[in-house]
Design an enzyme around this catalytic site. Structure first.
Site, short mmCIF file in Angstrom:
data_model
loop_
_atom_site.label_atom_id
_atom_site.label_comp_id
_atom_site.label_asym_id
_atom_site.label_seq_id
_atom_site.Cartn_x
_atom_site.Cartn_y
_atom_site.Cartn_z
N GLU A 169 34.18 11.08 23.19
CA GLU A 169 33.00 11.55 24.34
C GLU A 169 34.00 11.65 25.45
OE1 GLU A 169 29.92 10.05 27.02
OE2 GLU A 169 30.60 8.54 25.51
N ASP A 179 34.45 5.83 23.17
CA ASP A 179 33.45 6.25 24.60
C ASP A 179 34.00 6.54 25.67
OD1 ASP A 179 30.70 5.14 25.42
OD2 ASP A 179 32.35 4.34 27.00
#
Ligand code: GLC
Length: 499
Positions: free
Chosen positions: A245, A190
């Site tokens: 990400e 993330d």
């Protein structure tokens, strides 16, 4: 192809209206039938759910709403038996404010973990710097108890970890080891571009105005941290993979997070999420990706995820466009990511104000997967945590599996075709000349070749492709022969014809 599972909405087995790990395990046969290579499961760790699992209070346990560690072990083992690899969603930039680390950190200025997070004195104007948080407001919250501000690039309930502190690095590496030891195949990481920070936390230039920090933060310290993470992951046997990400807009900036083959294996590139459904725009995206990633950084392709509107909704809602988009997504050079429910052609739900739950306004794409045509759609309750997506009585797994013309079968066929074609799996991509409304490209290795044509227009168009070609798949189920013309909105894969 990597299939993204948002566990709250995949399948509930307990009757609380929220999907769980046992629900995923129960549908591994479906994922295998579809032709999924790997699943990425959005966070299921212990969490107060301020950001639905992206605020973690224990990285090494399963939240009771999703099940137990034993359920996670069963899911990993079951997926491996089905030939499916498992990526977990690791959230390194921030924890929950309920994580024991932060509870300690905020307890006193002299707490042993005070420096595990960013605590700073305010300036006369208020906050320690001018950064803004992703869901609005300043990226700082003042804590009365100790008279300092803490940094959070997302919600106040998601304080940023200080990766400049080696104890944090060590503790987070232990988390990776915990799951690698349980045999996961890797991680979707993330907002990984946020973990390196200049400890001076300088203001961002005033001319950027109130743009939030997440889309512009790009600090060189992250690369060293990523190399350590990569070394750790590589020290495990088998082929483990990390997909990060990197929420930056510039593909050449994203490229740097692959390092010299010693950082991420793959980085998300969200350019396609902002690309209109038009041939010229897609030609340009392909050019940019090929130019900026070069030969050594393997591309990723994303049309939908749990943070964006579903592409069918974004692109206008038509069945023809969602079918053509399936052909495009699964034939580009790189690894495609498919968000659960795209294979059913789902659209976003319009969620009424009383039922909205997400602080980021992302409920519409996160609605439950309808498995059957019955009122409960294969869930134990009629009324899960979010409403059903539109047309669930027709767009559900049971109905579509029974209908060879359904988009679900198109996805399955595309995945099968992709698996058996080296050109589609790893061949080069070359843009071809074509009429303005058509995107045309060749995928090729030295022994294999495919041509992909996508008609973005609403009228039939003739396309000349040199040589003899046969249709492998058309997005229009009525077409089974290549006659030199694409129907309105049609996309095809061609293979060299028999001489
Ligand atoms: C990522 C996730 C998003 C989450 C945010 C904070 O962008 O995809 O869902 O809200 O990070 O963790």
């Amino acid at each position: 192809m990597i299939y993204q599972i948002y566990p709250r909405s995949f399948l509930d087995t307990t009757g609380d209206g929220v999907g769980d790990l046992a629900g995923i395990t129960a549908r591994l046969d479906y994922l295998r039938w579809l032709g999924v290579d790997a699943i990425w499961v959005s966070p299921f760790f212990r969490s107060p759910m301020a950001d639905f699992g992206y605020d973690i209070s224990d990285y090494c346990d399963v939240d009771p709403v999703f099940g137990t560690l034993a359920d996670a072990d069963r899911l990993i083992a079951g997926a491996h038996d089905a030939g499916i690899r498992v990526l977990l969603d690791w959230v390194p930039n921030h924890t929950s404010d309920q994580h024991p680390w932060f509870v300690d950190s905020r307890s006193s200025r002299r707490a042993s973990k005070r420096d595990w997070y960013y605590w700073r004195d305010g300036r006369r104007s208020g906050t320690p710097n001018n950064w803004r948080a992703a869901f609005g407001g300043p990226a700082w919250t003042f804590d009365d108890a100790t008279g300092q501000w803490y940094l959070h690039l997302f919600l106040p309930q998601q304080p940023d970890l200080n990766w400049g502190n080696r104890e944090v690095v060590h503790a987070m590496h232990e988390v990776l080891r915990f799951w690698l030891d349980r045999d996961v195949d890797g991680f979707r990481i993330d907002v990984v571009h946020l973990i390196g920070k200049d400890p001076a936390l300088p203001d961002q230039p005033a001319e950027l105005g109130s743009v939030d920090r997440v889309g512009i933060h790009d600090d060189p310290r992250t690369h060293g941290l990523l190399r350590e993470i990569r070394r750790l992951v590589d020290s495990y046997p088998g082929e483990r993979v990390i997909v990060g990400e990197v929420n930056l807009h510039d593909t050449s900036a994203i490229r740097t997070y692959y390092g010299a083959g010693d950082e991420l294996h793959m980085a998300f590139n969200f350019l396609p999420l902002a690309t209109p459904w038009a041939a010229g725009d897609w030609r340009q995206v392909i050019r940019v990706v090929e130019r900026d990633l070069g030969r050594d950084a393997w591309p990723t392709w994303v049309l939908s995820n749990h943070d964006s509107r579903r592409h069918r909704t974004r692109l206008g809602g038509s069945e023809a466009v969602s079918r053509a988009a399936a052909v495009l997504l699964l034939t580009l050079r790189g690894t495609p990511f498919l968000f659960q429910g795209e294979e059913l052609g789902l659209e976003d739900a319009v969620v009424s104000p009383e039922r909205r739950v997400d602080p980021g306004g992302r409920d519409g794409c996160r609605t439950p997967i309808p498995w059957t045509a019955t009122p409960t759609h294969g869930w134990p309750t009629v009324d899960p945590w979010l409403p059903w997506p539109p047309h669930a009585e027709a767009r559900n797994v049971q109905r579509e599996r029974a209908d060879p013309g359904a988009i679900l079968h198109l996805y399955r066929r595309l995945l099968a075709v992709r698996r058996t074609s080296p050109a589609l799996r790893h061949g080069d991509i070359t843009l071809l000349d074509a009429p303005a409304a058509v995107l045309a490209f060749r995928r090729s290795t030295h022994e294999d070749e495919r041509v992909v044509l996508v008609n973005f227009g609403e009228t039939e168009v003739e396309v000349h492709v040199d040589g003899r070609w046969d249709i492998v798949v058309s997005s229009d189920s009525a077409v089974d022969r290549w006659d030199g013309a694409l129907r309105a909105g049609e996309a095809v894969i061609l293979q060299p014809g028999a001489a």
